[in-house]
Design a protein around this motif. Structure first.
Motif, mmCIF file in Angstrom:
data_model
loop_
_atom_site.group_PDB
_atom_site.id
_atom_site.type_symbol
_atom_site.label_atom_id
_atom_site.label_comp_id
_atom_site.label_asym_id
_atom_site.label_seq_id
_atom_site.Cartn_x
_atom_site.Cartn_y
_atom_site.Cartn_z
ATOM 1 N N MET A 161 3.850 4.623 8.907
ATOM 2 C CA MET A 161 2.587 5.366 8.881
ATOM 3 C C MET A 161 2.836 6.857 9.118
ATOM 4 N N SER A 162 4.015 7.343 8.742
ATOM 5 C CA SER A 162 4.258 8.757 8.972
ATOM 6 C C SER A 162 3.324 9.580 8.089
ATOM 7 N N ASN A 163 3.269 9.230 6.825
ATOM 8 C CA ASN A 163 2.372 9.932 5.921
ATOM 9 C C ASN A 163 1.384 8.950 5.334
ATOM 10 N N VAL A 164 0.109 9.207 5.561
ATOM 11 C CA VAL A 164 -0.896 8.351 4.955
ATOM 12 C C VAL A 164 -1.080 8.799 3.521
ATOM 13 N N SER A 165 -0.910 7.861 2.602
ATOM 14 C CA SER A 165 -0.991 8.235 1.202
ATOM 15 C C SER A 165 -2.448 8.403 0.800
ATOM 16 N N TYR A 178 -8.390 -8.194 18.082
ATOM 17 C CA TYR A 178 -9.449 -7.626 17.235
ATOM 18 C C TYR A 178 -8.900 -6.510 16.344
ATOM 19 N N ASN A 179 -8.186 -5.597 16.958
ATOM 20 C CA ASN A 179 -7.809 -4.381 16.221
ATOM 21 C C ASN A 179 -6.979 -4.713 14.983
ATOM 22 N N ASN A 180 -6.067 -5.678 15.117
ATOM 23 C CA ASN A 180 -5.202 -6.027 13.983
ATOM 24 C C ASN A 180 -6.015 -6.481 12.772
ATOM 25 N N PHE A 181 -7.136 -7.135 13.013
ATOM 26 C CA PHE A 181 -7.903 -7.720 11.903
ATOM 27 C C PHE A 181 -8.972 -6.783 11.354
ATOM 28 N N ASN A 182 -9.055 -5.587 11.909
ATOM 29 C CA ASN A 182 -10.163 -4.727 11.525
ATOM 30 C C ASN A 182 -9.740 -3.315 11.162
ATOM 31 N N ALA A 183 -8.466 -3.176 10.801
ATOM 32 C CA ALA A 183 -7.943 -1.869 10.425
ATOM 33 C C ALA A 183 -8.782 -1.246 9.316
ATOM 34 N N PRO A 223 -1.082 2.723 12.941
ATOM 35 C CA PRO A 223 -2.124 3.755 12.853
ATOM 36 C C PRO A 223 -2.563 4.192 14.252
ATOM 37 N N ASP A 224 -3.052 5.405 14.336
ATOM 38 C CA ASP A 224 -3.429 5.975 15.631
ATOM 39 C C ASP A 224 -4.865 5.576 15.976
ATOM 40 N N HIS A 225 -5.031 4.982 17.139
ATOM 41 C CA HIS A 225 -6.345 4.520 17.604
ATOM 42 C C HIS A 225 -6.684 5.329 18.850
ATOM 43 N N SER A 226 -7.893 5.886 18.918
ATOM 44 C CA SER A 226 -8.142 6.882 19.968
ATOM 45 C C SER A 226 -8.074 6.288 21.375
ATOM 46 N N GLU A 227 -8.320 5.000 21.541
ATOM 47 C CA GLU A 227 -8.165 4.409 22.880
ATOM 48 C C GLU A 227 -6.859 3.644 23.044
ATOM 49 N N GLY A 284 -0.299 -8.295 3.024
ATOM 50 C CA GLY A 284 0.324 -9.554 2.611
ATOM 51 C C GLY A 284 0.808 -9.535 1.169
ATOM 52 N N PHE A 285 0.356 -8.567 0.396
ATOM 53 C CA PHE A 285 0.911 -8.363 -0.949
ATOM 54 C C PHE A 285 0.944 -6.865 -1.207
ATOM 55 N N ARG A 286 1.833 -6.473 -2.097
ATOM 56 C CA ARG A 286 2.004 -5.041 -2.357
ATOM 57 C C ARG A 286 1.742 -4.753 -3.828
ATOM 58 N N LEU A 287 1.106 -3.627 -4.076
ATOM 59 C CA LEU A 287 0.828 -3.177 -5.438
ATOM 60 C C LEU A 287 1.611 -1.885 -5.669
ATOM 61 N N SER A 288 2.243 -1.787 -6.833
ATOM 62 C CA SER A 288 3.183 -0.674 -7.039
ATOM 63 C C SER A 288 2.498 0.668 -7.279
ATOM 64 N N GLU A 289 1.290 0.674 -7.842
ATOM 65 C CA GLU A 289 0.686 1.955 -8.236
ATOM 66 C C GLU A 289 -0.531 2.348 -7.412
ATOM 67 N N THR A 290 -1.388 1.399 -7.162
ATOM 68 C CA THR A 290 -2.597 1.691 -6.385
ATOM 69 C C THR A 290 -2.537 0.805 -5.143
ATOM 70 N N PRO A 291 -1.930 1.317 -4.078
ATOM 71 C CA PRO A 291 -1.398 0.464 -3.012
ATOM 72 C C PRO A 291 -2.435 -0.286 -2.179
ATOM 73 N N HIS A 292 -1.963 -1.409 -1.671
ATOM 74 C CA HIS A 292 -2.661 -2.189 -0.660
ATOM 75 C C HIS A 292 -1.973 -1.826 0.640
ATOM 76 N N GLU A 293 -2.610 -1.042 1.488
ATOM 77 C CA GLU A 293 -1.922 -0.559 2.688
ATOM 78 C C GLU A 293 -2.919 -0.165 3.761
ATOM 79 N N ILE A 294 -2.420 -0.137 4.985
ATOM 80 C CA ILE A 294 -3.272 0.184 6.131
ATOM 81 C C ILE A 294 -3.261 1.690 6.353
ATOM 82 N N ARG A 295 -4.411 2.313 6.158
ATOM 83 C CA ARG A 295 -4.473 3.765 6.282
ATOM 84 C C ARG A 295 -5.186 4.231 7.542
ATOM 85 N N GLY A 296 -5.617 3.296 8.364
ATOM 86 C CA GLY A 296 -6.293 3.730 9.579
ATOM 87 C C GLY A 296 -6.393 2.584 10.564
#
Lengths: 429, 414
Positions: free
Chosen positions: B1-5, B70-75, B354-358, B368-380
């Motif tokens: 998560m160094s750079n959020v795309s 909770y947090n893991n399932f609600n990114a 990801p950074d959580h304020s608390e 659970g799956f990755r897409l090469s062009e339009t990514p499936h990823e956790i951005r927050g």
């Protein structure tokens, strides 16, 4: 009726870990063709076998995972087979495959090459470890992924071996993620025209199933271990919570202060069944302790208070002896149905027979009968995992016989009868 | 998560009104959020998601915002707190339904009635909407009102019956298993299929997803065999019909680590020959008791004893390396802390932080799956409870600041 993927053509070259994905996509209306090597997919021979059926058509695991698909045989390692495969790819929206990067390159089908030749193809890969990373070329199997993903460490008795999950859950979790990735990629291609690669690692697809073990290690520096099913995510054994022996089998209960009617509801159930154990549990020391821990916040606070826990754990254990005695006296179905009516979280431990006869599943007409003339019988299949009201699940054909659709598929891409004969003689199809 | 795309994602622009809780619902909508959808979770402090209360949290911490469960399932979701049991609160909830393309819930029928989000109400408010309803046993039938969690459903759907050894009680697999992949990802597939139909025709629809049906679908082998005239299923512990040896074997003690197991699977006769070579036993390779899979299945107790004896003298990592060098599927039974440090997952950057304020930077399961062009990823990170109440009221519900203020004072909003 409309279908969500009625216009989508899929070639399924996956190993058994990906078969369920094609099954799901076929249920959504896609035309899915299983492409097998001329000798057939290995799972065609896996036990159990359908009786009185040639072995190659009898593997029930293969039938279950491939019902609804067409089937062809093709040796894509052979030169002519490769040419034919490329012709098929021209007509294909989604390729499902399980090649490692080395295998794909050796075949001439590495992802860059395929992308160049088929810019609109969604190329979806499912393998044990994913396509890159230090373990990418290692061998894999269902149990190896369960082990490396940490889920197996949670399953089993504290003193016993870690225990695998049933019925190839690694395969199912990998396939589910593969199907999800494919539908997401189709949505993207619909809207922007961008076709892309999907990558699933069975190992990664299981990691969410560690429940709280990962976060417990990360936040508290503690590894959750197997507990024989006694406590799990709650961390302590509460009376009314867990597996109990019923008169005729087993029930699982969550009749503690976590949700639903809780322990008070369990006493109500005892009253309803005219059982005097409720009166004992209404005496001290049980009454006040059970009242104190009748909600989840109190239970979780208890977890952080080892002294308090120590003080009351004998009371919990003694109360649980009484609860155990109660459950043993009654049939599991009665405990389940009467209990649930009182909003008690109780469920029977069901096997195939109970599921097959389930009042609920049969009320919803869940099972599907598929006529399978090639195997000379009708087969009863499970229903779809969802009911989409406007685009109902489709199960339009039995599992393919070996090479059943060779002629149809190959002539559709321009092969002549003599081409087919030659391919067959050379062992390519 | 160094750079959020900032790359586009497949579900950009999709609007989800999320009235889920616990596991099977939130993980489905998390997948949608991590694919770009704007997912708004409706919550209340009166009756928060049980996972906000649950462990793990830092020691002594009771905040509703600190649960790793909770947090893991609600990114990447937004959270609004509304008391839906009030008249005005219910109206605001219905406004969110009107805004959304997808309404999602896994509550029981009873809880759904209490908050007024029956399919009838939802569809009346927004006729083109997709409604995902995930009660334990579906929306119709004699058991449609029954309730449970994944551990209970695991008993009902067959996990407990199928897992473990025949001579042991059916304890299940130690978790609320069906909540984490089988049910939520079936649900995510169904929602995306419905989104495609809606985009092509404008038509929404009801998804009646019985978690029982979804779970049985994902482990139907024994049921299918039973239904078509096969002998009753036998629980076989760590064995499978298609491989032998197959199981977990205890390795040598290393340091303070007495409990280290190695899983392996000989799926082919070649795997078996390779194993005898690794074990250095030509005798075994020639042993007629073990030549074919059928032979090995018939003599599996002896076979397992031999393999156990061999692995017992090795360290688990060495055993895994040796077996894998010979091309045999093998791996260690890893504990969660080892999975978190797994070099393969690290190289693949699986976990997101990801950074959580608390809660700070904590590990979240990756996609659970990755897409090469339009990514499936956790951005927050996951939202604080009610973190976005004000902004959603302003920008989605179009309320004026004064009204928001007075609704908060009345505790209709928090």
């Amino acid at each position: 009726m409309a279908s969500a993927l009625g216009d989508i053509k899929i070639l399924d070259l996956t190993d058994p870990l990906g078969h369920y994905a094609g099954y799901l996509l076929a249920n959504l209306g896609a035309e899915v063709t299983k492409v097998e090597p001329p000798g057939g997919d290995p799972s065609r021979r896996w036990e159990p076998l359908l009786p009185d059926t040639p072995e190659i058509e009898a593997g029930m695991q293969f039938l279950l995972m491939n019902v609804g698909k067409k089937g062809i045989t093709l040796d894509i390692r052979a030169h002519e087979g490769k040419d034919t495969f490329l012709k098929l790819l021209e007509e294909t929206d989604v390729l499902l495959q399980s090649w490692s990067r080395e295998e794909a390159s050796a075949l001439g089908f590495d992802s860059t090459e395929l992308r160049k030749q088929f810019p609109n193809l969604i190329n979806a890969s499912v393998t044990g470890w994913g396509l890159y990373g230090p373990y990418a070329s290692l061998a894999y199997s269902d149990i190896v992924s369960l082990a490396m993903a940490g889920v197996m460490n949670l399953s089993g008795f504290a003193e016993g071996p870690p225990t695998q999950l049933p019925d190839n859950q690694g395969f199912h979790c990998a396939s589910l993620n593969l199907a999800a990735g494919v539908v997401a990629a189709i949505l993207e291609r619909d809207s922007s025209g961008i076709a892309q690669d999907v990558e699933v690692s069975m190992h990664e697809s299981l990691l969410m199933a560690e429940e709280t073990a990962m976060q417990t290690a990360d936040i508290r520096g503690i590894d959750r271990e197997r507990t024989g099913g006694t406590s799990g995510v709650i961390g302590i054994k509460l009376p009314g919570m867990g597996l109990y022996s019923a008169e005729d089998g087993w029930v699982y209960a969550m009749a503690a202060g976590i949700a639903g009617a809780g322990f008070a509801g369990l006493l109500e159930l005892m009253d309803l069944l005219g059982d005097s154990i409720a009166d004992e549990l209404r005496q001290e020391p049980y009454a006040s302790v059970m009242a104190e821990f009748s909600n989840s916040a109190a239970v979780f606070r208890l977890l952080g208070d080892p002294e308090k826990l120590k003080e009351i754990e004998d009371v919990f254990a003694e109360a649980d002896v009484l609860v155990t005695r109660f459950f043993q006296k009654y049939p599991k179905e009665q405990l389940y149905v009467e209990g649930q009516k009182l909003r008690l979280l109780i469920g029977p431990v069901n096997g195939p027979k109970e599921l097959s006869e389930s009042e609920q599943l049969n009320y919803r007409n869940w099972f599907r009968t598929v006529s399978d003339p090639g195997r000379g019988r009708e087969l009863r299949y499970p229903g779809a995992p969802w009911q989409l009201e406007a685009t109902p699940a489709i199960l339009s054909r039995p599992a393919p016989l070996l090479g059943e659709h060779n002629e149809e598929m190959f002539t559709s891409v321009g092969l002549t009868e003599s081409d087919l004969k030659a391919l067959s003689e050379n062992g390519v199809i | 998560m160094s750079n959020v795309s900032t790359k586009p994602r497949p579900l950009d622009g999709l609007k989800v009104c999320d009235a889920t809780w616990y596991g099977a619902g939130p993980i489905a909508t998390r997948a949608l959020a991590n694919l770009g959808a704007d997912v708004i979770r409706i919550e209340t402090e009166k009756r928060p998601d049980g996972l906000r209360i649950a462990q793990p949290k830092p020691e002594g911490e009771e905040s509703l915002n600190q649960s790793g469960y909770y947090n893991n399932f609600n990114a990447e979701k937004r959270s609004i707190t509304i008391d839906l049991t009030t008249e005005r609160g219910h109206e605001l909830g219905i406004e969110l339904v009107k805004w959304a393309d997808v309404f999602a819930t896994n509550m029981t029928a009873r809880a759904i009635r209490q908050i007024g989000f029956t399919w009838e109400n939802v569809q009346t408010a927004n006729p083109g909407i997709i409604g995902l309803y995930e009660p334990m046993q579906g929306m119709t039938g004699p058991h449609s009102e029954f309730q449970g969690f994944g551990a209970l459903l695991s008993a009902i759907c067959g996990v407990n019956y199928l897992a473990g050894d025949d001579n042991e009680p059916p304890i299940g697999v130690g978790t609320n298993y069906t909540d984490y992949v089988i049910n939520p990802i079936h649900a995510a597939v169904a929602v995306m299929a419905a989104v495609r139909h809606k985009r092509r025709t404008g038509e929404g629809q009801l998804i009646d997803m019985s978690q029982l049906e979804s779970s049985v679908s994902g482990m139907a082998g024994a049921l299918f065999a039973w239904d078509n005239g096969q002998t009753p299923y036998q629980r076989t512990g760590n064995r499978v019909p298609y491989a032998a040896p197959h199981g977990a074997f205890l390795a040598n003690e290393v340091g303070d680590r007495a409990d280290h197991w190695v899983a392996l699977a000989c799926m082919t006769d070649d795997h078996w020959v390779s194993l005898t070579e690794v074990m250095g036993s030509t005798e075994l390779a020639l042993d007629p008791r073990f030549r074919t899979l059928e032979d090995r299945k018939s003599n599996e107790d002896n076979l397992d004893n031999i393999v156990s004896g061999w692995i017992r003298d090795m360290n688990a990592p060495d055993a895994m390396n040796k077996l894998q060098s010979a091309g045999i599927p093998a791996g260690m039974v890893q504990k969660a802390s080892e999975v978190l440090r797994d070099p393969h997952l690290a190289a693949r950057e699986f976990y997101a932080y990801p950074d959580h304020s608390e809660a700070g930077k904590r590990a979240y399961d990756g996609a659970g799956f990755r897409l090469s062009e339009t990514p499936h990823e956790i951005r927050g990170a996951a939202p604080l409870i009610g973190e976005h109440t004000w902004e959603i009221c302003e920008s989605v519900l179009g309320l004026q600041p004064e009204e928001i203020g007075s609704l908060m004072a009345e505790q209709i909003l928090y």
